[in-house]
Motif scaffolding. Structure first.
Motif, PDB file in Angstrom:
ATOM      1  N   GLU A 111      27.936   4.926  -7.264  1.00 35.63           N
ATOM      2  CA  GLU A 111      28.439   5.100  -5.899  1.00 35.63           C
ATOM      3  C   GLU A 111      29.792   5.821  -5.955  1.00 35.63           C
ATOM      4  O   GLU A 111      30.642   5.488  -6.774  1.00 35.63           O
ATOM      5  CB  GLU A 111      28.614   3.739  -5.223  1.00 35.63           C
ATOM      6  CG  GLU A 111      27.313   3.016  -4.976  1.00 35.63           C
ATOM      7  CD  GLU A 111      27.529   1.661  -4.331  1.00 35.63           C
ATOM      8  OE1 GLU A 111      28.400   1.549  -3.438  1.00 35.63           O
ATOM      9  OE2 GLU A 111      26.832   0.719  -4.737  1.00 35.63           O
ATOM     10  N   ILE A 152      23.959   0.797 -13.358  1.00 35.45           N
ATOM     11  CA  ILE A 152      23.770   2.234 -13.156  1.00 35.45           C
ATOM     12  C   ILE A 152      22.897   2.767 -14.283  1.00 35.45           C
ATOM     13  O   ILE A 152      22.033   3.601 -14.089  1.00 35.45           O
ATOM     14  CB  ILE A 152      25.133   2.967 -13.172  1.00 35.45           C
ATOM     15  CG1 ILE A 152      26.010   2.482 -12.034  1.00 35.45           C
ATOM     16  CG2 ILE A 152      24.945   4.470 -13.121  1.00 35.45           C
ATOM     17  CD1 ILE A 152      27.456   2.891 -12.190  1.00 35.45           C
ATOM     18  N   LYS A 208      23.410  -5.094 -11.074  1.00 31.62           N
ATOM     19  CA  LYS A 208      23.021  -3.827 -10.453  1.00 31.62           C
ATOM     20  C   LYS A 208      23.486  -2.677 -11.342  1.00 31.62           C
ATOM     21  O   LYS A 208      24.395  -1.920 -10.990  1.00 31.62           O
ATOM     22  CB  LYS A 208      23.643  -3.688  -9.059  1.00 31.62           C
ATOM     23  CG  LYS A 208      23.148  -4.695  -8.059  1.00 31.62           C
ATOM     24  CD  LYS A 208      23.814  -4.461  -6.722  1.00 31.62           C
ATOM     25  CE  LYS A 208      23.356  -5.496  -5.700  1.00 31.62           C
ATOM     26  NZ  LYS A 208      24.062  -5.320  -4.427  1.00 31.62           N
ATOM     27  N   TYR A 218      18.944   5.868 -17.096  1.00 34.40           N
ATOM     28  CA  TYR A 218      19.661   5.834 -15.824  1.00 34.40           C
ATOM     29  C   TYR A 218      18.822   5.095 -14.793  1.00 34.40           C
ATOM     30  O   TYR A 218      17.653   5.419 -14.587  1.00 34.40           O
ATOM     31  CB  TYR A 218      19.988   7.257 -15.347  1.00 34.40           C
ATOM     32  CG  TYR A 218      21.064   7.878 -16.191  1.00 34.40           C
ATOM     33  CD1 TYR A 218      22.405   7.648 -15.911  1.00 34.40           C
ATOM     34  CD2 TYR A 218      20.747   8.646 -17.292  1.00 34.40           C
ATOM     35  CE1 TYR A 218      23.404   8.181 -16.703  1.00 34.40           C
ATOM     36  CE2 TYR A 218      21.735   9.186 -18.098  1.00 34.40           C
ATOM     37  CZ  TYR A 218      23.057   8.955 -17.793  1.00 34.40           C
ATOM     38  OH  TYR A 218      24.042   9.475 -18.584  1.00 34.40           O
ATOM     39  N   MET A 219      19.426   4.123 -14.156  1.00 40.54           N
ATOM     40  CA  MET A 219      18.724   3.277 -13.198  1.00 40.54           C
ATOM     41  C   MET A 219      18.944   3.734 -11.755  1.00 40.54           C
ATOM     42  O   MET A 219      18.069   3.602 -10.917  1.00 40.54           O
ATOM     43  CB  MET A 219      19.176   1.822 -13.337  1.00 40.54           C
ATOM     44  CG  MET A 219      19.165   1.287 -14.772  1.00 40.54           C
ATOM     45  SD  MET A 219      17.618   1.517 -15.644  1.00 40.54           S
ATOM     46  CE  MET A 219      16.602   0.357 -14.793  1.00 40.54           C
ATOM     47  N   ARG A 220      20.141   4.239 -11.480  1.00 40.10           N
ATOM     48  CA  ARG A 220      20.490   4.691 -10.133  1.00 40.10           C
ATOM     49  C   ARG A 220      21.790   5.477 -10.217  1.00 40.10           C
ATOM     50  O   ARG A 220      22.529   5.340 -11.192  1.00 40.10           O
ATOM     51  CB  ARG A 220      20.653   3.510  -9.181  1.00 40.10           C
ATOM     52  CG  ARG A 220      21.772   2.564  -9.545  1.00 40.10           C
ATOM     53  CD  ARG A 220      21.864   1.385  -8.567  1.00 40.10           C
ATOM     54  NE  ARG A 220      22.967   0.531  -8.930  1.00 40.10           N
ATOM     55  CZ  ARG A 220      24.233   0.707  -8.567  1.00 40.10           C
ATOM     56  NH1 ARG A 220      24.566   1.740  -7.815  1.00 40.10           N
ATOM     57  NH2 ARG A 220      25.181  -0.128  -8.939  1.00 40.10           N
ATOM     58  N   PRO A 221      22.099   6.291  -9.213  1.00 41.02           N
ATOM     59  CA  PRO A 221      23.374   7.014  -9.248  1.00 41.02           C
ATOM     60  C   PRO A 221      24.556   6.070  -9.002  1.00 41.02           C
ATOM     61  O   PRO A 221      24.420   5.052  -8.308  1.00 41.02           O
ATOM     62  CB  PRO A 221      23.252   8.045  -8.121  1.00 41.02           C
ATOM     63  CG  PRO A 221      22.101   7.619  -7.290  1.00 41.02           C
ATOM     64  CD  PRO A 221      21.274   6.652  -8.073  1.00 41.02           C
TER      65      PRO A 221
END
Length: 167
Positions: free
Chosen positions: A99, A133, A131, A94-97
């Motif tokens: 949106e 997720i 980008k 997981y790289m980021r939550p």
């Protein structure tokens, strides 16, 4: 589109539309595109998929299921015949939550196909693959065509039943 890809699309339609209590329905997983060695699927944002009500962020399990399904169907495109590819191993980074209120897309591709294992990689993103997720690496069982004798006919008959019910 190659015959086995057309039949795989029918299998996906049967799986997505024939059972109202499976993970396809619960999560709203939909196919976007299917190509040889590549698959794109998506999940639309909905409140029932939120893991943290304070932030509105989709639960990570939804993303894992989407990536596993997408990588699995990408692996199935590499079979050259209609069949399924059970998951051997799946790693998600997981790289980021995600949106809130945005669709999540998963894109997966086959990068190696051996006699027994199909290797895939994929990403989940919300419109910009630059980008991500999450990143996924998945390994799937490469099962021979003989494993699916009779399977093809059953799926095509079920697909025809579904299509005749939509008219």
């Amino acid at each position: 589109m190659a015959k086995h890809l057309q039949e795989l699309k029918k299998l996906m339609d049967v799986m997505i539309h024939s059972q109202n209590d499976d993970h396809f329905h619960a999560l709203g997983i939909e196919a976007v595109s299917i190509e040889q060695d590549r698959m794109t699927m998506k999940v639309e944002y909905k409140e029932s998929l939120v893991g943290n009500p304070d932030t509105g962020v989709i639960h990570g399990g939804v993303i894992t299921s989407l990536l596993d399904t997408t990588c699995g169907f990408a692996a199935a495109t590499a079979l050259g015949h209609l069949g399924l590819t059970p998951t051997i191993d799946l790693r998600i980074d997981y790289m980021r939550p995600a949106e809130p209120h945005k669709t999540i897309y998963a894109v997966a591709e086959v990068y190696r196909n051996t006699k027994t294992v199909i290797f895939t990689k994929g990403i989940a993103h919300q419109g910009d693959p630059e980008k991500p997720i999450a990143h996924a690496i998945g390994n799937f069982v490469n099962m021979g065509a003989e494993t699916f004798e009779g399977f093809r006919q059953v799926i095509l008959e079920k697909y025809d039943e579904l299509e005749s019910g939509h008219e």
